[in-house]
Scaffold this active site. Structure first.
Site, PDB file in Angstrom:
ATOM      1  N   ASN A  24      70.591  -2.473  -7.646  1.00 48.16           N
ATOM      2  CA  ASN A  24      71.546  -2.205  -6.471  1.00 48.16           C
ATOM      3  C   ASN A  24      70.881  -0.992  -5.621  1.00 48.16           C
ATOM      4  OD1 ASN A  24      72.864   0.336  -7.477  1.00 48.16           O
ATOM      5  ND2 ASN A  24      73.721  -0.963  -8.798  1.00 48.16           N
ATOM      6  N   GLY A  32      74.463  -6.554 -15.347  1.00 43.22           N
ATOM      7  CA  GLY A  32      73.768  -7.533 -15.519  1.00 43.22           C
ATOM      8  C   GLY A  32      72.337  -7.083 -15.873  1.00 43.22           C
ATOM      9  N   ASP A  34      70.229  -5.314 -14.404  1.00 43.45           N
ATOM     10  CA  ASP A  34      69.832  -4.128 -14.173  1.00 43.45           C
ATOM     11  C   ASP A  34      70.461  -3.090 -15.451  1.00 43.45           C
ATOM     12  OD1 ASP A  34      69.183  -1.939 -11.883  1.00 43.45           O
ATOM     13  OD2 ASP A  34      71.230  -1.104 -12.790  1.00 43.45           O
ATOM     14  N   SER A 122      70.378 -11.968  -6.810  1.00 52.65           N
ATOM     15  CA  SER A 122      71.953 -12.112  -6.202  1.00 52.65           C
ATOM     16  C   SER A 122      72.652 -13.150  -6.624  1.00 52.65           C
ATOM     17  CB  SER A 122      71.449 -12.373  -4.791  1.00 52.65           C
ATOM     18  OG  SER A 122      71.067 -11.273  -3.887  1.00 52.65           O
ATOM     19  N   THR A 123      72.251 -13.698  -7.678  1.00 60.16           N
ATOM     20  CA  THR A 123      73.243 -15.126  -8.280  1.00 60.16           C
ATOM     21  C   THR A 123      74.270 -14.389  -9.641  1.00 60.16           C
ATOM     22  OG1 THR A 123      71.748 -15.678 -10.096  1.00 60.16           O
ATOM     23  CG2 THR A 123      70.954 -16.556  -8.043  1.00 60.16           C
TER      24      THR A 123
HETATM   25  P1  ADP Z   1      72.790  -9.534  -8.576  1.00 65.16           P
HETATM   26  O1  ADP Z   1      73.622  -8.416  -8.658  1.00 65.16           O
HETATM   27  O2  ADP Z   1      71.708  -9.471  -8.091  1.00 65.16           O
HETATM   28  O3  ADP Z   1      73.772 -10.829  -8.358  1.00 65.16           O
HETATM   29  P2  ADP Z   1      72.806  -9.765 -11.517  1.00 65.16           P
HETATM   30  O4  ADP Z   1      72.179  -9.039 -12.343  1.00 65.16           O
HETATM   31  O5  ADP Z   1      74.606  -9.787 -11.785  1.00 65.16           O
HETATM   32  O6  ADP Z   1      72.418  -9.618 -10.106  1.00 65.16           O
HETATM   33  O7  ADP Z   1      72.635 -11.307 -11.742  1.00 65.16           O
HETATM   34  C1  ADP Z   1      71.464 -12.020 -11.562  1.00 65.16           C
HETATM   35  C2  ADP Z   1      71.344 -13.115 -12.442  1.00 65.16           C
HETATM   36  O8  ADP Z   1      70.754 -12.673 -13.531  1.00 65.16           O
HETATM   37  C3  ADP Z   1      72.592 -14.056 -12.870  1.00 65.16           C
HETATM   38  O9  ADP Z   1      72.141 -15.356 -12.903  1.00 65.16           O
HETATM   39  C4  ADP Z   1      72.715 -13.490 -14.167  1.00 65.16           C
HETATM   40  O10 ADP Z   1      73.298 -14.647 -14.996  1.00 65.16           O
HETATM   41  C5  ADP Z   1      71.278 -13.158 -14.829  1.00 65.16           C
HETATM   42  N1  ADP Z   1      71.123 -12.167 -15.958  1.00 65.16           N
HETATM   43  C6  ADP Z   1      71.889 -11.359 -16.363  1.00 65.16           C
HETATM   44  N2  ADP Z   1      71.393 -10.758 -17.370  1.00 65.16           N
HETATM   45  C7  ADP Z   1      69.893 -11.356 -17.328  1.00 65.16           C
HETATM   46  C8  ADP Z   1      69.167 -11.122 -18.334  1.00 65.16           C
HETATM   47  N3  ADP Z   1      69.246  -9.865 -19.454  1.00 65.16           N
HETATM   48  N4  ADP Z   1      68.007 -11.636 -18.321  1.00 65.16           N
HETATM   49  C9  ADP Z   1      67.743 -12.705 -17.286  1.00 65.16           C
HETATM   50  N5  ADP Z   1      68.677 -12.955 -16.362  1.00 65.16           N
HETATM   51  C10 ADP Z   1      69.924 -12.300 -16.642  1.00 65.16           C
END
Ligand code: ADP
Length: 169
Positions: A24, A32, A34, A122-123
């Protein structure tokens, strides 16, 4: 030639030159991807992010832009942080999402990274529908002129993996 590959799994487990973080704009942590990157990568990443905030990124990182830090204890040399746009049903700008991929690959080129792992930016919390986000992501990578040899999309769940698989194969 850039080869696009896809794997289902946790992006923090990848062995690549650079791991892209769906950050962010504060660069100071979130949930997520991050959260997972900072947890597994350790405090060196946040320390680098704080240095960025104290220098050239006083206001944080703008949507669609990208910047690199150390990868700490991850099996990578760099984390490239990019800020995806928040999806709005009333109308969201796909070019900002495409820009995340383009800008991240530009940073990768500056660093000399040849293998780069991306999440589906962003998903998650930012709410962009997977099918649309996946199409934008794949098109942006295919259109990019980059020396990166492998772009690896790392999809967390089976549904996301299937969506990307249909676009790649
Ligand atoms: P944003 O804020 O950009 O939407 P998120 O981190 O919330 O980012 O989610 C982005 C995507 O990454 C989602 O599809 C989520 O399911 C996926 N995700 C979450 N944790 C992990 C991980 N450890 N490795 C790969 N993908 C992940």
């Amino acid at each position: 030639m850039t080869t696009i590959t896809i794997v289902q799994g946790d992006i923090t487990r990848q062995s690549v030159d650079a791991i892209v973080n769906a950050a962010n704009s504060s660069l100071l942590g979130g949930g997520g991807v991050d959260g997972a990157i900072h947890r597994r990568g350790g405090p060196a990443i946040l320390a680098d992010c704080r240095r960025l905030r104290a220098s050239h990124y006083g206001k944080g990182l703008a949507t669609g832009r990208a910047v690199a830090t150390t990868a700490g204890e991850l099996d990578a040399r760099w984390v490239i942080h990019t800020v995806g746009p928040v999806y709005q049903a009333s109308g969201s700008d796909p070019s900002l999402l495409a820009s995340c991929y383009r800008a991240s690959l530009e940073v990768a080129d500056e660093l000399g990274a040849r293998t780069v792992a991306f999440p589906a930016v962003s998903t998650g919390v930012y709410g962009w529908p997977m099918a649309d986000a996946a199409r934008i992501a794949v098109e942006a990578v295919r259109a990019a002129r980059t020396a990166v040899e492998e772009v690896r999309f790392v999809l967390f769940d089976d549904k996301a993996y299937q969506v990307f698989a249909e676009l790649i194969h």
